[in-house]
Write a protein that holds these residues in place. Structure first.
Motif, PDB file in Angstrom:
ATOM      1  N   VAL A   1     -22.744-118.866 -26.852  1.00 58.62           N
ATOM      2  CA  VAL A   1     -24.048-119.284 -27.363  1.00 58.62           C
ATOM      3  C   VAL A   1     -24.012-119.294 -28.888  1.00 58.62           C
ATOM      4  O   VAL A   1     -23.372-118.446 -29.509  1.00 58.62           O
ATOM      5  N   ARG A   2     -24.646-120.272 -29.480  1.00 57.92           N
ATOM      6  CA  ARG A   2     -24.637-120.402 -30.935  1.00 57.92           C
ATOM      7  C   ARG A   2     -25.863-119.693 -31.512  1.00 57.92           C
ATOM      8  O   ARG A   2     -26.998-120.032 -31.165  1.00 57.92           O
ATOM      9  N   SER A   3     -25.624-118.715 -32.384  1.00 58.88           N
ATOM     10  CA  SER A   3     -26.727-117.975 -32.997  1.00 58.88           C
ATOM     11  C   SER A   3     -26.690-118.117 -34.511  1.00 58.88           C
ATOM     12  O   SER A   3     -25.627-118.297 -35.112  1.00 58.88           O
ATOM     13  N   LEU A   4     -27.878-118.026 -35.109  1.00 63.23           N
ATOM     14  CA  LEU A   4     -28.032-118.106 -36.563  1.00 63.23           C
ATOM     15  C   LEU A   4     -28.978-117.002 -37.005  1.00 63.23           C
ATOM     16  O   LEU A   4     -30.085-116.885 -36.480  1.00 63.23           O
ATOM     17  N   ASP A   5     -28.533-116.189 -37.965  1.00 67.51           N
ATOM     18  CA  ASP A   5     -29.392-115.148 -38.533  1.00 67.51           C
ATOM     19  C   ASP A   5     -29.654-115.477 -39.992  1.00 67.51           C
ATOM     20  O   ASP A   5     -28.722-115.478 -40.813  1.00 67.51           O
ATOM     21  N   LEU A   6     -30.908-115.781 -40.317  1.00 67.38           N
ATOM     22  CA  LEU A   6     -31.295-116.098 -41.690  1.00 67.38           C
ATOM     23  C   LEU A   6     -31.778-114.844 -42.399  1.00 67.38           C
ATOM     24  O   LEU A   6     -32.290-113.921 -41.772  1.00 67.38           O
ATOM     25  N   CYS A   7     -31.626-114.811 -43.738  1.00 60.91           N
ATOM     26  CA  CYS A   7     -31.982-113.623 -44.526  1.00 60.91           C
ATOM     27  C   CYS A   7     -31.268-112.415 -43.934  1.00 60.91           C
ATOM     28  O   CYS A   7     -31.856-111.358 -43.702  1.00 60.91           O
ATOM     29  N   THR A   8     -29.958-112.527 -43.740  1.00 66.84           N
ATOM     30  CA  THR A   8     -29.218-111.601 -42.881  1.00 66.84           C
ATOM     31  C   THR A   8     -29.057-110.203 -43.445  1.00 66.84           C
ATOM     32  O   THR A   8     -28.867-109.252 -42.698  1.00 66.84           O
TER      33      THR A   8
END
Length: 235
Positions: free
Chosen positions: A51-58
């Motif tokens: 699954v493709r995940s993205l964490d912004l302001c990590t």
């Protein structure tokens, strides 16, 4: 603040035995209750390998780590060079692979789409209408209503999700939960609050308590905020 690297145990809300550890560099946001709530929700999501995940302001990257440990092909983004370095260190610490990019919100990922997007943005109301350009305050100050980043995220989030993608966003009750729900709804997403937790003010919030009360954000003498995790999806 010193220059030494900080390494600490990062417990989940349930104090699970396999707690995450966090390497935090100076100037990078230290994981707190909001981070723990977001990690807990990532653990509750039905993820699958690849699954493709993205964490912004990590920040430290620990939310991206939580997704990667569940098999996600994780990407983490932050505007801070120190946060990028800390995220890479934490991926190594936990033996997982994370693509860490430096930039403003989703700028570095272009037209990519993700099955899971997580965000713990700066959301603390500040007497300065502009976001700080450097220093630790950049991790929490978000304009006079706390929505400098939240409003931008609400506009961009729908375009980051795959048709079955999920957004998980954590914020304070002081920065307009209803405004976030409405904005995401206008973007075509179905929204609901999946977690609420009352937390005592820390040092930053305590120092602004009188100002918050003067604005009507809290009752006079109040020293708590409600942290909220919002889940948004297309279906």
């Amino acid at each position: 603040m010193g220059s030494a690297v900080s390494l600490r145990r990062f417990p989940s809300p349930e104090e699970r035995p396999a707690a995450l550890r966090v390497c935090r560099l100076p100037g990078v946001y230290a994981p707190q209750a909001d981070t723990r709530l977001l990690v807990a929700q990532v653990r509750h999501e039905a993820l699958w390998p690849g699954v493709r995940s993205l964490d912004l302001c990590t920040g430290t990257g620990i939310v991206a780590v939580a997704a990667a440990l569940r098999g996600a092909r994780a990407t983490a983004v932050d505007v801070s060079r120190a946060a990028v370095a800390a995220s890479r260190l934490n991926a190594l610490l936990h033996g997982c692979r994370i693509r860490v990019l430096r930039g403003d919100l989703d700028g570095p990922v272009g037209r990519e789409r993700f099955d899971l997007v997580t965000v713990n943005p700066p959301y603390v109301p500040s007497q300065d209408a502009r976001a700080p350009s450097r220093g630790a305050r950049r991790s929490w100050d978000a304009g006079r209503d706390g929505r400098l980043l939240l409003d931008r995220i609400c506009v961009r989030a729908p375009g980051l999700l795959t048709p079955s993608g999920v957004l998980l966003l954590v914020q304070s009750s002081l920065s307009g939960v209803a405004a976030t729900l409405d904005a995401l709804g206008r973007g075509g997403l179905r929204t609901r609050v999946v977690e609420r937790r009352t937390e005592p003010f820390g040092p930053v919030m305590s120092a602004r308590a009188e100002w918050f009360a003067a604005l009507g954000l809290i009752a006079p003498g109040a020293w708590t905020e409600e942290l909220v995790v919002i889940r948004a999806c297309r279906s």
